[in-house]
Design a protein around this motif. Structure first.
Motif, mmCIF file in Angstrom:
data_model
loop_
_atom_site.group_PDB
_atom_site.id
_atom_site.type_symbol
_atom_site.label_atom_id
_atom_site.label_comp_id
_atom_site.label_asym_id
_atom_site.label_seq_id
_atom_site.Cartn_x
_atom_site.Cartn_y
_atom_site.Cartn_z
ATOM 1 N N GLY A 192 0.784 -1.439 0.223
ATOM 2 C CA GLY A 192 0.197 -0.176 -0.060
ATOM 3 C C GLY A 192 0.952 1.206 -0.108
ATOM 4 O O GLY A 192 0.237 2.509 0.162
ATOM 5 N N LEU A 193 2.280 1.135 -0.079
ATOM 6 C CA LEU A 193 2.970 2.343 -0.122
ATOM 7 C C LEU A 193 2.537 3.254 -1.393
ATOM 8 O O LEU A 193 2.722 2.819 -2.522
ATOM 9 N N PRO A 194 2.378 4.366 -1.234
ATOM 10 C CA PRO A 194 1.976 5.217 -2.463
ATOM 11 C C PRO A 194 3.228 5.595 -3.459
ATOM 12 O O PRO A 194 3.454 7.033 -3.338
ATOM 13 N N ALA A 195 3.951 4.667 -3.815
ATOM 14 C CA ALA A 195 5.127 5.039 -4.464
ATOM 15 C C ALA A 195 4.499 5.025 -5.957
ATOM 16 O O ALA A 195 3.725 4.641 -6.502
ATOM 17 N N PRO A 196 5.525 5.717 -6.776
ATOM 18 C CA PRO A 196 5.361 6.222 -8.059
ATOM 19 C C PRO A 196 5.036 4.942 -9.184
ATOM 20 O O PRO A 196 4.553 4.877 -9.916
ATOM 21 N N TRP A 197 5.754 3.908 -8.651
ATOM 22 C CA TRP A 197 5.564 2.518 -9.348
ATOM 23 C C TRP A 197 4.439 1.631 -8.692
ATOM 24 O O TRP A 197 4.427 0.428 -9.112
ATOM 25 N N SER A 198 3.906 1.916 -7.738
ATOM 26 C CA SER A 198 2.715 1.185 -7.365
ATOM 27 C C SER A 198 1.445 1.448 -7.543
ATOM 28 O O SER A 198 0.710 2.387 -7.164
ATOM 29 N N PHE A 199 1.171 0.950 -8.755
ATOM 30 C CA PHE A 199 -0.254 1.089 -9.420
ATOM 31 C C PHE A 199 -1.521 0.554 -8.625
ATOM 32 O O PHE A 199 -2.295 0.961 -8.718
ATOM 33 N N PHE A 200 -1.067 -0.774 -8.406
ATOM 34 C CA PHE A 200 -2.166 -1.749 -8.063
ATOM 35 C C PHE A 200 -1.732 -2.467 -6.754
ATOM 36 O O PHE A 200 -1.754 -3.651 -6.615
ATOM 37 N N PRO A 201 -1.918 -1.770 -5.522
ATOM 38 C CA PRO A 201 -1.252 -2.374 -4.434
ATOM 39 C C PRO A 201 -2.409 -3.312 -3.834
ATOM 40 O O PRO A 201 -3.642 -2.848 -4.036
ATOM 41 N N LEU A 202 -2.155 -4.112 -2.934
ATOM 42 C CA LEU A 202 -3.341 -4.864 -2.112
ATOM 43 C C LEU A 202 -4.296 -3.841 -1.524
ATOM 44 O O LEU A 202 -5.568 -4.227 -1.578
ATOM 45 N N PHE A 203 -3.728 -2.951 -0.898
ATOM 46 C CA PHE A 203 -4.919 -1.860 -0.343
ATOM 47 C C PHE A 203 -4.788 -0.585 -1.191
ATOM 48 O O PHE A 203 -3.814 0.215 -1.524
ATOM 49 N N PRO A 204 -5.769 -0.101 -1.993
ATOM 50 C CA PRO A 204 -6.966 -0.802 -1.804
ATOM 51 C C PRO A 204 -7.712 -1.697 -2.684
ATOM 52 O O PRO A 204 -8.624 -2.307 -2.639
ATOM 53 N N TRP A 205 -6.855 -2.202 -3.723
ATOM 54 C CA TRP A 205 -7.580 -2.993 -4.750
ATOM 55 C C TRP A 205 -7.928 -4.404 -4.453
ATOM 56 O O TRP A 205 -8.814 -4.881 -5.407
ATOM 57 N N LEU A 206 -7.397 -5.082 -3.371
ATOM 58 C CA LEU A 206 -7.880 -6.442 -2.967
ATOM 59 C C LEU A 206 -9.421 -6.283 -2.536
ATOM 60 O O LEU A 206 -10.085 -7.307 -2.929
ATOM 61 N N ALA A 207 -9.939 -4.906 -2.365
ATOM 62 C CA ALA A 207 -11.236 -4.897 -2.026
ATOM 63 C C ALA A 207 -12.210 -5.437 -3.157
ATOM 64 O O ALA A 207 -13.368 -5.948 -2.991
ATOM 65 N N TYR A 208 -11.686 -5.177 -4.305
ATOM 66 C CA TYR A 208 -12.816 -5.710 -5.467
ATOM 67 C C TYR A 208 -12.740 -6.974 -5.843
ATOM 68 O O TYR A 208 -13.913 -7.713 -5.846
ATOM 69 N N PRO A 209 -11.638 -7.867 -5.814
ATOM 70 C CA PRO A 209 -11.716 -9.235 -5.699
ATOM 71 C C PRO A 209 -12.619 -9.985 -4.494
ATOM 72 O O PRO A 209 -13.559 -10.787 -4.709
ATOM 73 N N LEU A 210 -12.406 -9.343 -3.362
ATOM 74 C CA LEU A 210 -13.323 -9.954 -2.293
ATOM 75 C C LEU A 210 -14.669 -9.497 -2.551
ATOM 76 O O LEU A 210 -15.712 -10.341 -2.219
ATOM 77 N N LEU A 211 -14.886 -8.204 -3.053
ATOM 78 C CA LEU A 211 -16.298 -8.144 -3.351
ATOM 79 C C LEU A 211 -16.927 -9.017 -4.546
ATOM 80 O O LEU A 211 -18.194 -9.280 -4.423
ATOM 81 N N GLY A 212 -16.230 -9.424 -5.361
ATOM 82 C CA GLY A 212 -16.483 -10.304 -6.532
ATOM 83 C C GLY A 212 -16.759 -11.694 -5.873
ATOM 84 O O GLY A 212 -17.735 -12.438 -6.297
ATOM 85 N N VAL A 213 -15.894 -12.070 -4.819
ATOM 86 C CA VAL A 213 -16.360 -13.355 -4.078
ATOM 87 C C VAL A 213 -17.762 -13.075 -3.428
ATOM 88 O O VAL A 213 -18.411 -14.168 -3.377
ATOM 89 N N ALA A 214 -17.787 -12.163 -2.813
ATOM 90 C CA ALA A 214 -19.227 -11.903 -2.161
ATOM 91 C C ALA A 214 -20.343 -11.914 -2.912
ATOM 92 O O ALA A 214 -21.329 -12.643 -2.819
ATOM 93 N N ALA A 215 -20.078 -11.469 -4.296
ATOM 94 C CA ALA A 215 -21.440 -11.574 -5.371
ATOM 95 C C ALA A 215 -21.494 -12.806 -5.785
ATOM 96 O O ALA A 215 -22.637 -13.341 -5.712
ATOM 97 N N PHE A 216 -20.388 -13.626 -5.652
ATOM 98 C CA PHE A 216 -20.452 -15.020 -6.161
ATOM 99 C C PHE A 216 -21.382 -16.122 -5.076
ATOM 100 O O PHE A 216 -22.278 -16.711 -5.643
ATOM 101 N N TYR A 217 -20.918 -15.780 -4.119
ATOM 102 C CA TYR A 217 -21.521 -16.573 -2.964
ATOM 103 C C TYR A 217 -22.972 -16.022 -2.636
ATOM 104 O O TYR A 217 -23.898 -16.759 -2.127
#
Length: 352
Positions: A192-217
């Motif tokens: 989640g470090l806001p570095a110039p080369w950090s485009f898709f860090p786990l925080f916050p982008w992990l939230a979307y796959p987790l929401l996808g799993v929630a939608a699946f179940y």
């Protein structure tokens, strides 16, 4: 003994989602929007990016693209057979593919750095946290969370909201812990470090796959009576429209987009939901639908090839192209990507 009628196969188990054409259509549109934003970001002059065309391009290449990819990635992540070894292996292969893509798309740049023509840090490009690396880490995280959250849609939803909510604090903590010239910055950029080369860090982008799993179940438990569907959709669309300037401003400021908070997560998720409901109802001609769905069926191969083309091209003509030239480059790169994938990967690329 039970005999199965081959004309009437047993129903699909609830743990195995059926591939939907509508999902391929969503991903197909997202691929084209992704190509245009990569062309604009890397090839267009700064004056073009600062103008209306740049704002529109960044918005169209923001919320309708990566969140859609990741939501659907999470939706299909736990399709059967679901066992930890298979999921972890898929995650590791995505990580390896992401690292190889970082190398391949920057061959021209790394060559010029090695020749002393450019004074840049090569590790920022070799270890750039892009979406394939995020997908691999997300799949590993989902594998670890599955025994804890099981098949409870509400638990996955709560985990998704929690990731998005704490992301600003995670970024701040990472900056304090691994900021400056610390060697830990390369690892922190994945978290989640806001570095110039950090485009898709786990925080916050992990939230979307987790929401996808929630939608699946939770997909079989969500029922809304027909009289309420259109009014609710209209209300959500009105809310998105009224708050649209916030989303446009966030998308135009790339650091804010890549490290957004709970507000933008909710906005992008609602937009993805509305887009998923509206796109199949636009009444597109069948040939157009088939053409767009092809991109969604080959999303991984298209993603890799377009980056190999655009990444190496950008080293030669970085931010030098007019708006008209960018439009021509977009058409050319779409055609080259299509032809290249048809030749190199005629079947959808799947990481099993």
């Amino acid at each position: 003994m039970t005999f199965l009628n081959p004309l009437h196969p047993p129903p699909v188990q609830p743990t195995q989602p059926v591939r939907e054409v509508g999902h391929d259509l969503l991903k197909g549109v997202a691929v084209l929007l992704m190509i245009q934003v990569h062309v604009m970001e890397l090839l267009a002059t700064q004056s073009v990016m600062d103008g209306l065309a740049g704002k529109v391009s960044l918005f169209l290449g923001g919320a309708p693209v990566a969140p859609v990819f990741l939501l659907l990635f999470g939706f299909y992540a736990l399709r059967a057979p679901v066992w930890p070894g298979r999921l972890l292996w898929r995650g590791l292969k995505l990580l390896l593919l992401g690292l190889l893509l970082n190398l391949g798309m920057n061959i021209h740049l790394l060559t010029r750095i090695g020749q002393g023509q450019l004074a840049l840090d090569p590790w920022r490009y070799l270890l750039g946290v892009d979406i394939l690396l995020l997908a691999g880490l997300s799949l590993i995280a989902i594998t670890w969370l599955r025994p804890l959250l099981k098949e409870h849609a509400w638990a996955w939803l709560l985990a998704s909201l929690s990731v998005a909510a704490v992301s600003p604090w995670v970024g701040q903590w990472m900056s304090e812990w691994a900021g400056g010239e610390s060697g830990w910055q390369w690892l922190a950029a994945f978290v989640g470090l806001p570095a110039p080369w950090s485009f898709f860090p786990l925080f916050p982008w992990l939230a979307y796959p987790l929401l996808g799993v929630a939608a699946f179940y939770g997909r079989s438990r969500l029922h809304l009576s027909p009289p309420w569907r259109k009014p609710l959709l209209a209300a959500v669309l009105l809310g998105l429209l009224l708050t649209g300037p916030f989303a446009v401003a966030t998308s135009h400021q790339l650091s804010a987009y890549y490290h957004h908070d709970l507000r933008f997560f909710l906005w992008a998720s609602l937009l993805a939901l509305c887009w998923a409901l509206l796109l199949p109802r636009l009444g597109l001609p069948q040939r157009v639908t088939t053409w767009l769905a092809w991109w969604g069926q080959h999303v991984t191969a298209c993603y890799v090839l377009q980056w190999l083309l655009i990444g190496n091209l950008a080293t030669a003509i970085y931010k030098t192209q007019s708006l008209g030239a960018c439009l021509l480059w977009f058409v050319a790169l779409v055609l080259l990507t299509r032809w290249g994938v048809q030749f190199l990967a005629p079947k959808p690329l799947k990481l099993k």
